[in-house]
Design an enzyme around this catalytic site. Sequence first.
Site, short mmCIF file in Angstrom:
data_model
loop_
_atom_site.label_atom_id
_atom_site.label_comp_id
_atom_site.label_asym_id
_atom_site.label_seq_id
_atom_site.Cartn_x
_atom_site.Cartn_y
_atom_site.Cartn_z
N ASP A 13 0.81 -1.23 -0.20
CA ASP A 13 -0.02 0.13 0.12
C ASP A 13 0.86 1.17 -0.11
O ASP A 13 2.05 1.25 0.20
CB ASP A 13 -0.91 -0.14 1.20
CG ASP A 13 -2.10 -0.80 1.07
OD1 ASP A 13 -2.46 -1.39 -0.03
OD2 ASP A 13 -2.87 -1.09 2.06
N LYS A 68 -3.84 3.41 -2.59
CA LYS A 68 -4.63 4.32 -3.04
C LYS A 68 -4.56 5.68 -2.22
O LYS A 68 -3.89 5.62 -1.34
CB LYS A 68 -6.12 3.63 -2.34
CG LYS A 68 -6.43 2.43 -2.81
CD LYS A 68 -7.68 1.86 -2.23
CE LYS A 68 -8.18 0.52 -2.69
NZ LYS A 68 -7.32 -0.58 -2.24
N MET A 77 -8.24 8.24 8.56
CA MET A 77 -8.55 9.02 7.46
C MET A 77 -9.67 10.03 7.25
O MET A 77 -10.58 10.24 6.64
CB MET A 77 -9.19 7.62 6.58
CG MET A 77 -8.09 6.62 6.28
SD MET A 77 -8.82 5.19 5.04
CE MET A 77 -9.90 4.26 6.73
#
Length: 263
Positions: free
Chosen positions: A37, A59, A173
């Site tokens: 990631d 991402k 996040m």
Amino acid sequence: MRKPGQVFLVGAGPGDPELLTLKAARILGEAQAVVYDRLVSEEVLALTPPLARLIPVGKAPKSHPVPQERINEILVELALDGLTVVRLKGGDPMIFGRGSEEAAALSAAGVPFEIVPGITAAQGAAAATGVPLTHRGLASGIRYITGHCREDRPLDLDWAGLADPQTTLVVYMGAGAIAEIAARLLGEGLPASHPVMAVASATTPQELRLVSSLGRIAEDAAAASLRGPVLFVIGEVVSLYRSCPDTVLALLATSPSRDAVYA
């Protein structure tokens, strides 16, 4: 038919390579392919074997160049080629890491896999800053929530239940949604003075800390322009940031981190 390899869903921890578990470091050193990631640090990737295939699938907010379905397919394809595959994720693979989705895809394809837990960002930030996630008389519980929903859908959380002054909220996040989160918690009765800490790039040399309040966190976070992954700790435990035991303060004094704001 070639015997399939094995996939290891490995937690890389919050960034500091010394926070990898012994098992994670050993498996990473044996990998033939590493699917990693965006938030996995360069220092952790440096532990992979020189001949291992490194496949980035990270991402970013509003940018998913490799859809989750394709990541699942990549893991299956590599394993069916007989490789030992490490799916390397920041933090812990089962905490907002979609590890369960990948495990389900591997199981459906008949690919053997193992889950190797990692230190999640909340634990890393708590250790780095000296702010506990629970503390007798201040917080008897913790709730981890995400500030980013699938396909950018509106946040649909139990706001009334989250607005508990005896519970520490940890928001993953949440940089793009902290204004909404703060407003919803204020609307459910938490005071504007309720302490909040934002920690960017926890446990790394780039770590920044911002201490604020629920009424000001959106404005302060925007002014600080925090970069990297940002974690928000909301709760009375943040009030302990400057009242840690001397031993903890001594460790913080030698940390490469610095405070963005202390209020």
